[in-house]
Design a protein around this motif. Structure first.
Motif, PDB file in Angstrom:
ATOM      1  N   THR A 217     -42.105  57.646  85.360  1.00 23.39           N
ATOM      2  CA  THR A 217     -42.621  57.611  83.988  1.00 23.39           C
ATOM      3  C   THR A 217     -44.072  58.079  84.016  1.00 23.39           C
ATOM      4  OG1 THR A 217     -43.300  55.297  84.249  1.00 23.39           O
ATOM      5  CG2 THR A 217     -41.124  55.709  83.274  1.00 23.39           C
ATOM      6  N   SER A 221     -44.957  61.592  79.126  1.00 24.71           N
ATOM      7  CA  SER A 221     -43.591  61.317  78.669  1.00 24.71           C
ATOM      8  C   SER A 221     -43.600  60.319  77.518  1.00 24.71           C
ATOM      9  CB  SER A 221     -42.750  60.772  79.833  1.00 24.71           C
ATOM     10  OG  SER A 221     -42.669  61.712  80.879  1.00 24.71           O
ATOM     11  N   SER A 222     -44.478  59.311  77.594  1.00 18.18           N
ATOM     12  CA  SER A 222     -44.585  58.346  76.499  1.00 18.18           C
ATOM     13  C   SER A 222     -45.083  59.016  75.228  1.00 18.18           C
ATOM     14  CB  SER A 222     -45.527  57.207  76.899  1.00 18.18           C
ATOM     15  OG  SER A 222     -45.048  56.541  78.052  1.00 18.18           O
ATOM     16  N   LYS A 233     -38.711  58.226  77.910  1.00 16.47           N
ATOM     17  CA  LYS A 233     -39.963  58.503  78.609  1.00 16.47           C
ATOM     18  C   LYS A 233     -39.763  58.585  80.116  1.00 16.47           C
ATOM     19  CE  LYS A 233     -41.261  53.611  78.906  1.00 16.47           C
ATOM     20  NZ  LYS A 233     -42.300  52.608  78.568  1.00 16.47           N
TER      21      LYS A 233
END
Length: 319
Positions: A217, A221-222, A233
């Motif tokens: 992660t 991605s978030s 994510k």
């Protein structure tokens, strides 16, 4: 013996006891001879019976030997047959089309199929639904393979050829993420298990020893998830001996539907909010297939959680 003489006549008298003695002796001799003959006859009969019994035992022994010989021959033939057939029933054939591709994506064929499954579950409380089709397409957008999601399994096909069966849920083992089974025998060939944040790839051979899937992660991605550019994510990398051989990640684009991309090497670049994906030339066909199936499983779990919930409910009701 007494002699009586008369004129012109003579008479001889024998004692009766003597005559009786001679008669008894002669009769005894005859009886002895008869008994001897009878004993000899009985002896001959006994000898013949013994010979017949011996021949019968020899016949049984020969029959037993023949039976043993036939059994051994059948056993040898069965062993040869199992040696030739068993590998084809415990190992999935190579999918050659995957070796020719630089990139594959997984997307839903028709969203109406998913909507029908959800409506059937909500309105009728039924976990049964018609198969939901997922397309595996190349970077040009042409479908090369197809996955059909059923309530109890996922069937992966190349045209009319059945490649494998996939089970997403094991009610007896919560650490099992999915099982890849042989299309004919139904035997589990590969199994992905989550242990301590790492997904281990287990197989019935030692060819993929040490292969695993790592979850990553990142803040980027978030950000994509919050902007609606991605539906997860997390990204996943398939490693063998600490070398990344394949990557599985969601498609990041404003204009595309939920998709999963499968690759063997990640490049640091963007094109229309998507990762550029290439297959590693050293990636084996088995890892390519496992990565693809894992992407299909994550497509159901992450991209369409409603469908995964129905599949899970079906497994719980029919366990």
């Amino acid at each position: 013996m007494v002699h009586l003489r008369f004129k012109n006549t003579s008479l001889v008298l024998y004692p009766i006891t003597k005559q009786k003695h001679l008669t008894v002796s002669t009769t005894a001799e005859k009886e002895a001879k008869r008994a001897k003959k009878e004993a000899k006859r009985q002896s001959q009969k006994s000898q013949k019976a013994a010979e017949k019994s011996s021949n019968a035992l020899d016949g049984m022994t020969n029959t037993g030997r023949r039976t043993s010989s036939v059994t051994a021959q059948i056993t040898r033939q069965a062993r040869r047959f199992s040696t030739a057939i068993a590998p084809t029933l415990t190992k999935i054939e190579a999918v050659h089309i995957l070796q020719k591709l630089d990139e594959v994506r997984v997307k839903m064929n028709d969203v109406a199929q998913l909507q029908g499954a959800i409506e059937h579950y909500v309105l009728r409380n039924s976990a049964q639904f018609d198969p939901v089709e997922l397309d595996i397409i190349n970077k040009e957008g042409f479908r090369i393979m197809q996955a059909s999601v059923y309530p109890d399994e996922i069937v992966l096909q190349e045209g009319s050829k059945k490649i494998c069966e996939v089970t997403l849920i094991d009610t007896e083992d919560t650490s099992s993420l999915l099982k890849i089974k042989h299309p004919v025998s139904g035997m589990t060939v590969y199994e992905l298990r989550e242990l301590g944040g790492t997904i281990l790839i287990q197989t019935n051979t030692d060819e993929l020893k040490g292969a695993r899937v790592m979850t990553q992660t990142s803040g980027l991605s978030s950000l994509f998830l919050n902007c609606g550019c991605a539906f997860s994510k997390e990204t996943w990398s398939v490693l063998t001996q600490d070398k990344i051989m394949a990557s599985v990640r969601p498609n990041r684009s404003f204009w595309s539907e939920n998709e999963i991309k499968v690759s063997s090497k990640e490049l640091e670049g963007f094109s229309n909010n998507q990762f550029q994906i290439d297959w590693d030339p050293n990636c084996e066909n088995e890892l390519r297939l496992i990565s693809l199936v894992f992407g299909i499983g994550q497509m159901v779990r992450v991209a369409f959680p409603q469908l995964f919930h129905i599949v899970k409910e079906f497994r719980q009701r029919n366990q």
